[in-house]
Design an enzyme around this catalytic site. Structure first.
Site, mmCIF file in Angstrom:
data_model
loop_
_atom_site.group_PDB
_atom_site.id
_atom_site.type_symbol
_atom_site.label_atom_id
_atom_site.label_comp_id
_atom_site.label_asym_id
_atom_site.label_seq_id
_atom_site.Cartn_x
_atom_site.Cartn_y
_atom_site.Cartn_z
ATOM 1 N N GLU A 251 77.709 -48.860 25.372
ATOM 2 C CA GLU A 251 76.874 -47.644 25.421
ATOM 3 C C GLU A 251 77.532 -46.588 24.518
ATOM 4 O O GLU A 251 78.766 -46.509 24.453
ATOM 5 C CB GLU A 251 76.882 -47.155 26.885
ATOM 6 C CG GLU A 251 76.205 -45.814 27.131
ATOM 7 C CD GLU A 251 76.463 -45.299 28.564
ATOM 8 O OE1 GLU A 251 77.555 -45.573 29.129
ATOM 9 O OE2 GLU A 251 75.578 -44.626 29.104
ATOM 10 N N ASN B 38 69.626 -41.491 25.817
ATOM 11 C CA ASN B 38 70.745 -42.429 25.795
ATOM 12 C C ASN B 38 70.105 -43.800 25.529
ATOM 13 O O ASN B 38 69.454 -44.374 26.399
ATOM 14 C CB ASN B 38 71.465 -42.383 27.146
ATOM 15 C CG ASN B 38 72.769 -43.145 27.116
ATOM 16 O OD1 ASN B 38 72.956 -44.027 26.288
ATOM 17 N ND2 ASN B 38 73.662 -42.821 28.034
ATOM 18 N N GLU C 219 75.071 -36.244 31.748
ATOM 19 C CA GLU C 219 73.968 -36.966 31.093
ATOM 20 C C GLU C 219 72.613 -36.323 31.376
ATOM 21 O O GLU C 219 71.731 -36.340 30.535
ATOM 22 C CB GLU C 219 73.962 -38.425 31.541
ATOM 23 C CG GLU C 219 75.119 -39.198 30.966
ATOM 24 C CD GLU C 219 74.917 -40.696 31.082
ATOM 25 O OE1 GLU C 219 73.889 -41.206 30.633
ATOM 26 O OE2 GLU C 219 75.807 -41.353 31.635
ATOM 27 N N ASN D 250 79.994 -47.169 29.893
ATOM 28 C CA ASN D 250 81.191 -46.318 29.916
ATOM 29 C C ASN D 250 81.402 -45.980 31.387
ATOM 30 O O ASN D 250 80.665 -45.163 31.939
ATOM 31 C CB ASN D 250 80.957 -44.982 29.206
ATOM 32 C CG ASN D 250 80.944 -45.067 27.694
ATOM 33 O OD1 ASN D 250 81.922 -44.773 27.033
ATOM 34 N ND2 ASN D 250 79.793 -45.435 27.132
ATOM 35 N N CYS E 94 74.489 -49.055 31.151
ATOM 36 C CA CYS E 94 75.475 -48.598 32.121
ATOM 37 C C CYS E 94 74.956 -48.457 33.556
ATOM 38 O O CYS E 94 74.750 -49.439 34.232
ATOM 39 C CB CYS E 94 76.137 -47.310 31.645
ATOM 40 S SG CYS E 94 77.669 -47.021 32.556
ATOM 41 N N LYS F 115 67.826 -45.326 28.345
ATOM 42 C CA LYS F 115 68.389 -45.381 29.714
ATOM 43 C C LYS F 115 67.503 -44.626 30.710
ATOM 44 O O LYS F 115 67.226 -43.430 30.527
ATOM 45 C CB LYS F 115 69.791 -44.778 29.682
ATOM 46 C CG LYS F 115 70.590 -44.884 30.965
ATOM 47 C CD LYS F 115 72.001 -44.346 30.681
ATOM 48 C CE LYS F 115 72.952 -44.428 31.828
ATOM 49 N NZ LYS F 115 74.301 -43.955 31.446
HETATM 50 N N1 CDT Z 1 77.774 -44.041 31.672
HETATM 51 C C1 CDT Z 1 77.439 -44.252 32.944
HETATM 52 O O1 CDT Z 1 76.284 -44.388 33.275
HETATM 53 N N2 CDT Z 1 78.459 -44.279 33.841
HETATM 54 C C2 CDT Z 1 78.255 -44.444 35.233
HETATM 55 C C3 CDT Z 1 79.294 -43.688 35.977
HETATM 56 C C4 CDT Z 1 79.139 -43.731 37.423
HETATM 57 S S1 CDT Z 1 77.827 -42.816 38.017
HETATM 58 C C5 CDT Z 1 77.994 -42.853 39.715
HETATM 59 C C6 CDT Z 1 78.291 -45.894 35.680
HETATM 60 O O2 CDT Z 1 77.373 -46.320 36.363
HETATM 61 O O3 CDT Z 1 79.246 -46.613 35.374
#
Ligand code: CDT
Length: 348
Positions: free
Chosen positions: A47, A110, A148, A222, A197, A128
């Site tokens: 991502e 995203n 985000e 990420n 993600c 996303k």
């Molecule tokens: N980039 C991204 O979506 N990161 C999220 C962080 C946790 S949100 C509770 C993930 O799902 O890994």
């Protein structure tokens, strides 16, 4: 019959806030070259791969924020990122890559694209849907933010499965115009789907693809771990415990959802310590339709994770345990689309 495919997750290690995008793209090119030298046909990148994971920062200056976005509806000729797509086209290798998209009319998403080296163009785009985090920074000044909801709109393209031309060896089987899974299962080019993600934690997203007969789902991510303001916890955890839990949940959702939709999955991490301190898990992996991780990254640096997969392995689940046509009971699933949040039953 076999429908084999050599695939890879290209994990990308730390990318600092002020990293030169051209240098980051050169690291990606190197990973792609390594994949090409191993005859890999599809490489999944993370991502927002071209930059640091910038939603952790609050940008007051719009010009500074804009540096992290790729401009335009088709980015493949944008100067800094073009070398990646040129290489994919010249060597006929397919790639999934995530980036922050600024559309021609100024909207932010995203996004990830599927670039077909065989077709020489983008053949699918996904934005996303499940944006995590907050619009405003956390009150705690030491918290790691995930802004985000501030920088992106929720994706507006839905979950559209697609077939990638020329990816499956047994192209001779592409002899049916039917869309009935009983007719088409095991025939034609691979059926693919893309998530980004946090989407991987939502079974609805996977099921949308499952219902289109998906055979391979790609996910770039990420994922920070030492981020209590983001994840919350009932009992305080050490950073080591938080790291272990973040890896556990990543593996859990990739394995469980691959199994429940009888598909392969490839997940690719932006990993390591951005700016030497912002932690992101590794764990890039390839998972089978039976829910087993068959290849996995060893560390948190740039690393290629390769596996040869046979899409025929999707058949067992799709024809037996998860034959949706025979076993799903949609008459009982209404709440899933009619209701968003939780409504508890009344107290007795
Ligand atoms: N980039 C991204 O979506 N990161 C999220 C962080 C946790 S949100 C509770 C993930 O799902 O890994």
């Amino acid at each position: 019959m076999q429908r084999t495919l050599k695939v890879a997750a290209a994990q990308v290690g730390s990318v600092d806030r002020n990293a030169d995008k051209n240098e980051t793209v050169q690291r990606m090119v190197k990973l792609l070259e390594e994949a090409i030298s191993q005859n890999v046909q599809l490489v999944v990148f993370p991502e927002t791969t071209f930059t640091t994971f910038f939603p952790r920062h609050l940008f007051e200056d719009p010009a500074e924020l804009e540096k992290y976005f790729e401009q335009g509806d088709d980015i493949t000729n944008n100067e800094s990122v073009k070398p990646l797509f040129d290489l994919a086209r010249s060597k006929k290798v397919d790639i999934y890559v995530g980036y922050a998209e600024r559309t021609d009319d100024g909207r932010g998403f995203n996004t990830c694209i599927y670039y077909s080296g065989n077709a020489g163009k983008v053949i699918s785009k996904y934005r996303k849907v499940h944006l995590p985090g907050t619009k405003e920074p956390f009150a705690n000044p030491d918290a790691v933010n995930q802004l985000e909801k501030r920088y992106f709109e929720p994706g507006n393209l839905g979950f559209k499965a697609f077939r990638a031309p020329g990816l499956v060896v047994d192209a001779a089987k592409k002899d049916t115009a039917s869309t009935d899974v009983k007719e088409t299962l095991g025939k034609g080019d691979a059926i693919m789907g893309m998530l980004i993600c946090n989407d991987r934690r939502w079974p609805e997203a996977w099921r949308m693809y499952g219902l289109q007969g998906v055979e391979l789902i790609m996910v770039g991510y990420n994922t920070p771990y030492n981020a209590p303001d983001l994840f919350g916890f009932r009992n305080p955890m050490t950073p080591e415990q938080a790291e272990k839990e973040a890896y556990y949940h990543h593996k859990l959702v990739m394995e469980a959802n691959s199994y429940m939709n009888a598909c392969f999955s490839i997940s690719a991490a932006r990993a390591g310590f951005d700016d030497g301190k912002y932690d992101l898990i590794g764990g890039s992996a390839i998972v089978s339709p039976n829910g087993y991780t068959i290849a996995q990254a060893k560390g948190v640096d740039d690393e290629l994770v390769v596996a040869e997969i046979d899409l025929e392995d999707c058949r067992q689940g799709k024809e037996k345990t998860f034959d949706f046509d025979r076993h799903r009971r949609t008459e009982h699933y209404g709440l899933i689309t009619s209701q968003t949040g939780v409504i508890e039953p009344e107290l007795l």
